[in-house]
Design a protein around this motif. Structure first.
Motif, short mmCIF file in Angstrom:
data_model
loop_
_atom_site.label_atom_id
_atom_site.label_comp_id
_atom_site.label_asym_id
_atom_site.label_seq_id
_atom_site.Cartn_x
_atom_site.Cartn_y
_atom_site.Cartn_z
N UNK A 1 11.52 -0.97 -5.53
CA UNK A 1 10.42 -1.73 -6.09
C UNK A 1 9.82 -2.78 -5.16
N UNK A 2 8.58 -3.16 -5.46
CA UNK A 2 7.88 -4.22 -4.75
C UNK A 2 7.80 -4.01 -3.23
N UNK A 3 7.43 -2.79 -2.81
CA UNK A 3 7.39 -2.49 -1.38
C UNK A 3 6.27 -3.23 -0.66
N UNK A 4 5.09 -3.27 -1.26
CA UNK A 4 3.94 -3.82 -0.55
C UNK A 4 4.17 -5.28 -0.14
N UNK A 5 4.71 -6.08 -1.06
CA UNK A 5 4.99 -7.49 -0.74
C UNK A 5 6.02 -7.59 0.39
N UNK A 6 7.01 -6.71 0.33
CA UNK A 6 8.04 -6.72 1.36
C UNK A 6 7.44 -6.34 2.72
N UNK A 7 6.52 -5.37 2.72
CA UNK A 7 5.87 -4.98 3.97
C UNK A 7 5.11 -6.18 4.54
N UNK B 1 -0.52 -2.63 17.51
CA UNK B 1 -0.11 -1.58 16.56
C UNK B 1 1.02 -2.11 15.69
N UNK B 2 0.79 -2.10 14.37
CA UNK B 2 1.83 -2.54 13.43
C UNK B 2 2.34 -1.30 12.69
N UNK B 3 3.59 -0.97 12.90
CA UNK B 3 4.17 0.21 12.23
C UNK B 3 5.28 -0.22 11.29
N UNK B 4 5.10 0.10 10.02
CA UNK B 4 6.11 -0.26 9.03
C UNK B 4 6.79 1.01 8.54
N UNK C 1 5.97 16.35 0.84
CA UNK C 1 4.71 15.61 0.95
C UNK C 1 4.60 14.54 -0.12
N UNK C 2 5.71 14.27 -0.80
CA UNK C 2 5.69 13.34 -1.92
C UNK C 2 5.24 11.94 -1.57
N UNK C 3 5.43 11.53 -0.31
CA UNK C 3 5.11 10.15 0.04
C UNK C 3 3.71 10.00 0.63
N UNK C 4 3.00 11.12 0.81
CA UNK C 4 1.71 11.07 1.50
C UNK C 4 0.73 10.09 0.88
N UNK C 5 0.59 10.18 -0.45
CA UNK C 5 -0.35 9.29 -1.14
C UNK C 5 0.05 7.83 -0.99
N UNK C 6 1.33 7.59 -1.15
CA UNK C 6 1.83 6.22 -1.07
C UNK C 6 1.65 5.68 0.36
N UNK C 7 1.92 6.53 1.36
CA UNK C 7 1.72 6.12 2.75
C UNK C 7 0.29 5.67 2.96
N UNK D 1 -1.94 4.73 0.71
CA UNK D 1 -2.25 3.55 -0.09
C UNK D 1 -1.76 2.29 0.61
N UNK D 2 -0.50 2.34 1.09
CA UNK D 2 0.08 1.16 1.71
C UNK D 2 -0.57 0.84 3.05
N UNK D 3 -0.86 1.91 3.82
CA UNK D 3 -1.51 1.71 5.12
C UNK D 3 -2.86 1.04 4.92
N UNK D 4 -3.63 1.57 3.96
CA UNK D 4 -4.95 1.02 3.67
C UNK D 4 -4.86 -0.44 3.24
#
Lengths: 304, 301
Positions: free
Chosen positions: B146-152, B136-139, B95-101, B103-106
């Motif tokens: 590093x720098x995932x949000x900008x890449x998304x 529907x946009x699925x990333x 479940x390590x990525x749950x918070x990050x998922x 955050x990025x989705x939001x």
């Protein structure tokens, strides 16, 4: 601001498919195999690590890697694998946990390595048993996140690597940065500590962790008060811009070599560094520059 | 949670101060990008962006027909979802990525879900009060450096550029009743309206007294505060989100916003140019009857 936006490249057409069922590892050619690829269907061979037999006793690879043969035993060494230590290896690791009388160290292995409190040297090289007082202030030696150069001393029953840092060359690492490369690329050498002509100090960990730094001044063996303090210090020395640039350049050269999947040793690093001098440091991240400096370095190596 | 030693932290902070980072880049240097669009044949649009030798993002866009929400004024909508692959990083396992998922989705949804994203939502409505398109946009984060949000954001912009929505034909049945038909012809499919105004994100990481763009994982670990600013091609701000624990002084904040505007605009220009070039090449090949080969996952890393 300029950013390079490239298109993906097609993989180069390899000619490694010339021997489908033949077994000519002795030819000097490296045989690369994919999982599920037949290595040999000759009945005389035995299967080793990284291979399995199917019903007709053909030896098939279970990993992507290089075929190795010892007499009749065939094994495949994976290109990308976790580090499996051997006694006497020099490794670079990061402390992940402080436990009773020991530290857990991340060395890119299947499990964390263990550094016992009794296996570290005290500041100033004092020889004595570690007592309860030392146990209570273990974080004064190593805290979570600290980088350390160590030697593989033994294996525990569960297969965990036991490390030691006795001796003046092993210490807490500072003054620089870490570069991670595939562990298969770092070869065993006479020495894993190098001071390059450009004034950059290198610790080539066999686990693929490489510490690139400015050399620490002062004699680690001296019993001088200031030197004793320095052994477990967290403070960097003053690093000027030229030194910082050299460190960054060496780091990028290492990354370039890793990208081209070339073996890493001090000679090739020096050659790559020399070849890189005509480019600014940040250009060393570009693909064409990587190609040019690594081919120049390997050419120089074969000229010898 | 990965750790960083004090010495490394100091080294990175001083590097930012002297405008020479651990990999030789300056404060405002971006790593090279590798971009390819249209690699998922089942999706209406897709793109894969790789940044440096790590971060790898795959974005797929799928349009579906749904009922118009009763209280909304005849508009379609955009629904975003980001997921980190557990194979991308050790910290994403379980479940390590749950918070990050989340955050990025939001972060993505907040920028692309409203009118600030530039998409003409009214055009997504097929029959007033009844049916509309939902985008529907699925990333998917396939690798992390590093720098995932900008890449998304960049991959999303590229995927939306690549997206084609089928045309619909409306029939008037009288009495205010309508019926529509989706035209299957690929040639007839058209782009989303307002695609050129879609913003991208620029994340500025505050380290020491300086700020940097395109942070590496180690640099992200010593970030005191970060600011993600969504900017469109006219360098208008479409959203700001602050991350990490530290604070940002008001003076530095406005400086960071100015930097983001400048960099965002320049990034969009270069990204648009690349996307147009790529499309032109594909169109030329199609005209000549050549085979259009997408490398997708067979590309060399």
């Amino acid at each position: 601001m300029d950013v390079q936006i490239l298109s993906p490249e097609a993989p180069s057409k390899s000619n490694s498919h010339k021997n489908q069922n033949a077994m000519d590892v002795d030819g000097g050619d490296v045989q690369l195999v994919m999982p599920g690829e037949t290595i040999t269907s000759d009945l005389q061979f035995m299967r080793g690590h990284g291979t399995y037999l199917d019903s007709e006793s053909t030896v098939i690879s279970s990993v992507a890697g290089v075929v190795e043969r010892v007499n009749k035993l065939i094994s495949v060494r994976a290109l990308k694998a976790r580090y499996t230590g051997e006694i006497g290896d020099i490794v670079v690791g990061r402390i992940t946990e402080v436990a009773p009388k020991r530290w857990k160290v991340n060395v890119n292995g299947r499990q964390d390595a263990i550094l016992m409190l009794s296996a570290i040297s005290l500041p100033g090289g004092i020889q004595r048993r570690k007592n309860e007082e030392d146990e209570l202030q273990m974080r004064k030696f190593f805290a979570e996140g600290d980088m350390v150069a160590a030697e593989v001393q033994a294996f525990f029953v569960d297969g965990a690597i036991g490390l030691h840092t006795r001796g003046h060359q092993f210490s807490k690492l500072r003054n620089g940065s870490l570069v991670v490369v595939p562990s298969a690329l770092v070869q065993r050498c006479k020495s894993h500590f190098h001071l390059l002509p450009c004034g950059v100090h290198l610790v080539l960990g066999l686990n693929g962790y490489i510490w690139v730094s400015k050399p620490v001044i002062g004699n680690p063996e001296s019993t001088d008060e200031a030197d004793i303090e320095r052994t477990y210090s967290n403070k960097n020395d003053i690093i000027d811009d030229a030194e910082r640039e050299s460190i960054a350049r060496v780091c990028n050269c290492l990354r370039a070599l890793a990208r081209k999947f070339m073996h890493i040793n001090d000679t090739i690093i020096i050659y790559t560094y020399e070849a890189s001098l005509k480019y600014p440091v940040k250009d060393l991240l570009k693909k064409d520059v990587v190609d040019s400096i690594t081919s120049e370095a390997s050419h120089k190596l074969t000229m010898e | 949670m990965p750790y960083l030693s004090q010495a490394e932290r100091d080294y990175i902070t001083e590097g930012v101060q002297s405008d020479l980072r651990a990999d030789g880049r300056g404060r405002l240097d971006y790593r090279a990008l590798v971009l390819e669009t249209g690699i998922i044949s089942q999706a209406n649009g897709s793109a894969r962006v790789r940044l440096g030798d790590g971060t790898d993002v795959l974005v797929g866009v799928k349009v579906e027909i749904d009922q118009v929400e009763p209280d909304a004024d005849n508009v379609g909508k955009v629904v975003c979802n980001v997921e980190c692959s557990p194979s991308a990083s050790q910290q994403f396992e379980g479940h390590g990525a749950d918070d990050l998922n989340n955050e990025l989705t939001q972060a993505l949804q907040r920028v692309l879900g409203g009118p600030q994203c530039g998409i003409n939502f009214e055009k997504l409505c097929i029959i007033k009060g009844q049916q509309c398109w939902i985008v529907y946009i699925d990333a998917m984060i396939l690798d992390y450096s590093g720098n995932v949000l900008d890449t998304i954001f960049m991959a999303t912009k590229a995927a939306l550029f690549n997206t084609r929505i089928p045309k619909t034909q409306i029939q008037d049945l009288g009495d205010g009743e309508f019926e529509f038909e989706v035209l299957d012809d690929v040639e007839d499919a058209e782009r989303l309206d307002g695609i050129e105004n879609i913003p991208i994100g620029v994340t500025l990481n505050k380290i020491g007294t300086g700020h940097i763009i395109d942070a590496s994982p180690l640099e992200e670990l010593c970030t005191e505060a970060k600011l993600t600013i969504a900017v469109n091609k006219d360098s208008q701000i479409c959203g700001i989100q602050k991350g990490a624990e530290g604070g940002i002084e008001p003076g530095l904040m406005s400086e960071m916003i100015q930097t983001a505007k400048r960099i965002g605009q320049s990034l969009i220009q270069q990204l648009d140019q690349k996307l147009q070039d790529e499309e032109q090449q594909v169109d030329e090949k199609r005209l000549n009857g050549e085979n259009i080969e997408k490398l997708g996952f067979f590309a060399m890393v």
